[in-house]
Design an enzyme around this catalytic site. Structure first.
Site, PDB file in Angstrom:
ATOM      1  N   GLN A  48      32.727  18.513  50.406  1.00  0.00           N
ATOM      2  CA  GLN A  48      32.343  18.743  51.800  1.00  0.00           C
ATOM      3  C   GLN A  48      33.514  19.310  52.598  1.00  0.00           C
ATOM      4  OE1 GLN A  48      29.219  18.418  52.916  1.00  0.00           O
ATOM      5  NE2 GLN A  48      29.709  18.936  55.024  1.00  0.00           N
TER       6      GLN A  48
ATOM      7  N   ASP B  95      28.017  25.774  46.180  1.00  0.00           N
ATOM      8  CA  ASP B  95      28.320  26.243  47.540  1.00  0.00           C
ATOM      9  C   ASP B  95      28.628  27.738  47.593  1.00  0.00           C
ATOM     10  OD1 ASP B  95      28.287  24.355  49.614  1.00  0.00           O
ATOM     11  OD2 ASP B  95      30.124  23.395  48.893  1.00  0.00           O
TER      12      ASP B  95
ATOM     13  N   LYS C 283      22.236  14.865  51.959  1.00  0.00           N
ATOM     14  CA  LYS C 283      22.192  15.573  50.673  1.00  0.00           C
ATOM     15  C   LYS C 283      21.870  14.597  49.552  1.00  0.00           C
ATOM     16  CE  LYS C 283      25.411  19.051  52.393  1.00  0.00           C
ATOM     17  NZ  LYS C 283      26.797  19.476  52.553  1.00  0.00           N
TER      18      LYS C 283
HETATM   19  N1  GUN Z   1      30.423  21.871  55.706  1.00  0.00           N
HETATM   20  C1  GUN Z   1      29.507  22.456  56.514  1.00  0.00           C
HETATM   21  N2  GUN Z   1      28.632  23.170  55.784  1.00  0.00           N
HETATM   22  C2  GUN Z   1      29.000  23.037  54.494  1.00  0.00           C
HETATM   23  C3  GUN Z   1      28.488  23.537  53.268  1.00  0.00           C
HETATM   24  O1  GUN Z   1      27.508  24.287  53.210  1.00  0.00           O
HETATM   25  N3  GUN Z   1      29.152  23.150  52.152  1.00  0.00           N
HETATM   26  C4  GUN Z   1      30.249  22.364  52.184  1.00  0.00           C
HETATM   27  N4  GUN Z   1      30.846  22.052  51.033  1.00  0.00           N
HETATM   28  N5  GUN Z   1      30.761  21.892  53.305  1.00  0.00           N
HETATM   29  C5  GUN Z   1      30.130  22.229  54.450  1.00  0.00           C
END
Ligand code: GUN
Length: 296
Positions: free
Chosen positions: A96, A119, A52
Site C-alpha cells: 500500500q 498494481d 481489499k
Molecule cells: N494507494 C492509493 N491507491 C493505491 C493503489 O492503487 N495501490 C497501492 N499499492 N497503493 C495505493
C-alpha cells in the site's frame, strides 16, 4: 442534471464474471491469492487495505493481509516481499502506498516479482503499458476508469480526454491507457497538472475529464463544458464536526455545481472507488491464470 455513473453497480457486473472465472480456476486446483502489505498507521490506507481483504474473502480468494509497524525497516520489508515472491499460493502482491518516509518505495517496487505486481508499479509492467503489451498488468484505478466509461457507453475513441493530475498511480497510466491503439483506447489525451497554464481553458475543451489531482473539490463548474463527462478519482477527507467520525469524503470535483453542468458524473463515494477494488480482484485472477501458463 448529469446522469450519475454508478460505480457500485458496474463493479457488481465485474464480480459476476469474476466469480465464474474464480470457480473455474478452483476446479483446476488454483485459488487466486493476494497479499496486501501495509506499513504504518495511515488511517485512509488502513481503510483501503481492509476493504481489499474483505472483498477477497467475499469472492473466496486466498487473502493475506500483513500490517507492519511504522518502525519496519527497508530490509524487513524487502524480506517480506521476497517471501511472497516465493510463495506459490500468492499470485498478486500489493504494497500500500504511501509507505512511511524512511522507506524507499521505488526500491520496494523493483523487488516485486513483475508477474505478481497487480498494481503495475514495477518498471517492467509500466514499460508494457507504454508498449501496448497486454501481457503486463494495468493499474487498478485507471483500469476502473476505463471500464466505467465503456460500461456507460461513453465514446473513448477520438474523444478529447483531459486528465487532471500526473501521478504514477493514476494520472500518467490513465493517460497511457486511454490513448492506447486498441478498441478501448484511441482517445486524444491531454494531461494538465498544478503547474499548467490556462488550465480551465483546456478542461473546457474536454469531452471527458478525469480528475485525479488530489485536491478537494478542485474542479469547478467553470472548468467544464456543458454536457461533458466527469470522472472523479479523488477521495479527500474534509473535516466535518457534524459527522460522527469527524470528517466527510469529497472528491476532486465540486459535485454540487459540476453535476448541474456535466452530462454524466461519478459520485464520491460510490464512483471510481468500488471499481478500483474490482480491478484489483480482476488483476489477481489474471495473475493466477497467467501463473498456470495461460495467456491473458
Ligand atoms: N494507494 C492509493 N491507491 C493505491 C493503489 O492503487 N495501490 C497501492 N499499492 N497503493 C495505493
Amino acid at each position: 442534471m448529469a446522469k450519475l455513473i454508478d460505480g457500485r453497480a458496474i463493479a457488481e457486473k465485474v464480480y459476476v464474471d469474476l466469480r465464474r472465472e474464480i470457480a473455474e480456476l478452483k476446479s483446476k486446483g488454483v485459488t487466486p491469492g493476494l497479499a496486501v502489505i501495509l506499513v504504518g498507521h495511515n488511517p485512509a490506507s488502513r481503510t483501503y487495505v481492509r476493504s481489499k481483504d474483505k472483498m477477497c474473502r467475499e469472492l473466496g480468494l486466498h487473502s493475506v493481509k500483513l500490517e507492519l509497524p511504522d518502525s519496519t525497516t527497508q530490509a524487513e520489508l524487502l524480506s517480506r516481499v521476497a517471501e511472497f515472491n516465493r510463495d506459490s499460493n500468492i499470485h498478486g502482491i500489493l504494497v500500500q502506498s504511501p509507505p512511511p518516509e524512511h522507506i524507499d518505495e521505488a526500491a520496494i517496487v523493483r523487488a516485486l516479482d513483475p508477474n505478481k505486481d497487480v498494481d503495475c508499479f514495477h518498471p517492467e509492467n509500466v514499460a508494457k503499458l507504454v508498449l501496448d503489451d497486454p501481457s503486463g498488468f494495468v493499474p487498478c484505478t485507471p483500469l476502473g476508469v476505463q471500464r466505467l466509461l465503456l460500461e456507460s457507453n461513453i465514446e473513448i475513441r477520438g474523444a478529447h480526454v483531459v486528465v487532471l493530475g500526473r501521478s504514477m498511480i493514476v494520472g500518467k497510466p490513465v493517460a497511457l491507457l486511454l490513448m492506447q491503439k486498441n478498441k478501448n483506447g484511441n482517445a486524444t489525451v491531454t494531461v494538465v497538472h498544478s503547474r499548467s497554464r490556462d488550465l480551465a481553458q483546456i478542461t473546457r475543451s474536454a469531452d471527458v475529464i478525469v480528475a485525479a489531482i488530489g485536491r478537494a473539490e478542485f474542479l469547478r463548474a467553470d472548468h467544464v463544458r456543458e454536457g461533458a463527462v466527469v470522472i472523479d478519482v479523488g477521495i479527500n477527507r474534509v473535516e466535518d464536526a457534524a459527522r460522527e467520525r469527524g470528517y466527510r469524503l469529497v472528491g476532486d470535483v465540486a459535485f454540487e455545481e459540476v453535476s448541474k453542468k456535466a452530462g454524466a458524473i461519478t459520485p464520491v463515494p460510490g464512483g471510481v472507488g468500488p471499481m478500483t477494488i474490482a480491478m484489483l480482484m480482476a488483476n489477481t485472477v489474471k495473475a493466477a491464470r497467467q501463473s498456470m501458463g495461460k495467456p491473458m
